[in-house]
Design a protein around this motif. Structure first.
Motif, short mmCIF file in Angstrom:
data_model
loop_
_atom_site.label_atom_id
_atom_site.label_comp_id
_atom_site.label_asym_id
_atom_site.label_seq_id
_atom_site.Cartn_x
_atom_site.Cartn_y
_atom_site.Cartn_z
N ALA A 89 0.91 -1.54 -0.12
CA ALA A 89 0.12 -0.13 -0.08
C ALA A 89 1.06 1.10 -0.41
N MET A 90 2.23 1.21 0.87
CA MET A 90 2.94 2.27 0.05
C MET A 90 3.14 3.32 -0.73
N ALA A 91 2.78 2.51 -2.01
CA ALA A 91 3.19 3.03 -3.97
C ALA A 91 2.54 2.54 -4.34
N HIS A 92 1.17 1.85 -4.26
CA HIS A 92 0.12 0.44 -4.96
C HIS A 92 -1.20 0.88 -4.69
N VAL A 93 -2.13 0.83 -5.29
CA VAL A 93 -3.31 1.01 -5.44
C VAL A 93 -4.03 0.25 -4.57
N HIS A 139 2.33 -6.87 -11.92
CA HIS A 139 4.07 -6.00 -13.42
C HIS A 139 3.17 -4.93 -13.58
N PRO A 140 4.40 -4.11 -13.47
CA PRO A 140 4.03 -2.93 -14.21
C PRO A 140 2.60 -2.97 -14.97
N TRP A 141 2.61 -3.40 -15.97
CA TRP A 141 0.85 -3.29 -16.56
C TRP A 141 0.02 -3.60 -15.74
N GLU A 142 0.50 -4.10 -14.88
CA GLU A 142 -1.92 -4.22 -13.47
C GLU A 142 -1.46 -2.90 -13.06
N ASP A 143 -0.28 -2.72 -12.86
CA ASP A 143 0.05 -1.62 -11.74
C ASP A 143 -0.47 -0.35 -12.69
N TRP A 144 -0.09 -0.71 -14.07
CA TRP A 144 -1.33 0.60 -14.83
C TRP A 144 -2.59 0.64 -15.14
N ALA A 145 -2.94 -0.53 -15.20
CA ALA A 145 -4.44 -0.76 -15.62
C ALA A 145 -5.36 -0.93 -13.87
#
Length: 385
Positions: free
Chosen positions: A262-266, A273-279
């Protein structure tokens, strides 16, 4: 072009009593009754209603010059219109298209490659639920100025949807995105199935609209970020998408998300994966813009509430010096207040939190990056940051 975000920020900045409640959410029927995005008939006067995507509004339909043609009340420049051929199917589409358009289906319905087998008793209702969510998604994409182009062939450009179920061999479809084609297991429309999957995957939130927003995020990454000037900045914020997706997927389901995700991801899934972080971040950007727009349209305001949250500051943004940074920051902080208010309202009804997520400063930076990509696409200059 109708610029949703600019109007949204202007309405946030205005004194509440004088705010203009204009949005793609609530309109008056000719009789004065409020009507909404999903309505095809006024419940008060029984007038026919339709959604005209060119002006992002629902309006009363008046008989046109020929059978099957209509005028949109208050918008003569729209010309003669016709209703989507899916109006009288289980999809119950209320969208309009030009009367002289050779297509029978509206833009949203033309995105369908495969619809569920309607001979299966459960599928007509499932399809209606999925189409209701998809139309809201497509209307929002259009209002943000994003390109929405039906995909004609498997290797062609554009967007398409497969809404399918278990095949004759008993195999379930693989939900996901592949070169503009979004496939969804039609069972996602069943509340019990969706809740089962939510629990199994340890998700705090799972809806049809949220699912579609996530998957379409992959499509727009391909279209707006890959092979553009945004790519290196994406890698700095989200990570290097060239790392193995298969290995990342296996690792995620074997080990789970890091304890400090939770420190850096929603969301926990965004760590995969970066693609899933974007999505995931893309879906939340769409959640936030839609919900704030709707709240303003309905006269809801959390700024006067006694909610003691430290606001995000300009240094939290991806580009603090950007001319629109102040407006985006106001939007994010308004969302924090609004979601807190709505969470308490949900709790008062014994329901789960309306928005079971907490935004961190790194996530706000990612959301600002997505916002700038979206704004660039809407203005036709999205090739570089």
């Amino acid at each position: 072009m109708y610029r949703l975000f600019e109007q949204l920020v202007a309405r946030l900045a205005a004194p509440f009593a004088g705010r203009e409640r204009r949005s793609s959410r609530v309109w008056p029927c000719q009789c004065g009754q409020s009507v909404f995005f999903r309505n095809s008939q006024c419940l008060a006067c029984h007038s026919s209603l339709g959604y005209w995507p060119d002006s992002h509004r629902v309006g009363t339909l008046l008989p046109g010059p020929h059978a099957g043609e209509w005028w949109l009340d208050g918008e003569p420049e729209a010309g003669a219109l016709k209703r989507c051929a899916n109006l009288d199917t289980p999809a119950a589409c209320n969208w309009l298209l030009a009367a002289d358009d050779p297509q029978a289906f509206c833009l949203a319905c033309r995105l369908n490659w495969t619809i569920p087998d309607l001979s299966i008793a459960e599928n007509p209702l499932r399809w209606r639920k999925v189409e209701t969510a998809k139309r809201r998604l497509i209307a929002q994409l259009l209002s943000l100025g994003l390109p929405v182009q039906p995909k004609a062939t498997a290797d062609g450009e554009g967007l398409a949807f497969n809404f399918i179920g278990i095949d004759l061999a008993g195999n379930a479809p693989t939900t996901g995105h592949f070169h503009g084609l979004i496939t969804l297991d039609i069972r996602e429309a069943d509340d019990d199935w969706r809740e089962q999957m939510r629990v199994q995957l340890h998700e705090p939130y799972r809806t049809l609209l949220g699912h579609l927003r996530h998957e379409v995020g992959h499509y727009y990454w391909d279209r707006l970020v890959a092979n553009t000037g945004w790519l290196e900045a994406f890698r700095q914020l989200f990570g290097d998408e060239r790392s193995s997706y298969a290995e990342a997927l296996q690792r995620h389901y074997q080990q789970g998300a890091p304890v400090d995700w939770a420190m850096a991801h929603v969301s926990a899934y965004a760590t995969m994966h970066p693609w899933e972080d974007w999505a995931e971040s893309w879906a939340h950007y769409l959640h936030m813009t839609d919900a704030v727009d709707t709240a303003l349209a309905l006269g809801m305001d959390a700024s006067a509430m006694d909610l003691d949250f430290p606001p995000f500051v300009q240094g939290s943004l991806y580009r603090p010096e950007h001319p629109g940074a102040v407006g985006f920051l106001a939007f994010v902080n308004a969302w924090v207040e609004l979601s807190a208010m709505l969470n308490e309202l949900s709790c008062s009804m014994g329901q789960a939190d309306f928005y079971p997520f907490v935004l961190s400063a790194p996530v706000v930076a990612k959301l600002h990056f997505i916002h700038l990509v979206v704004q660039g696409a809407g203005q036709g200059d999205g090739s570089s940051p």
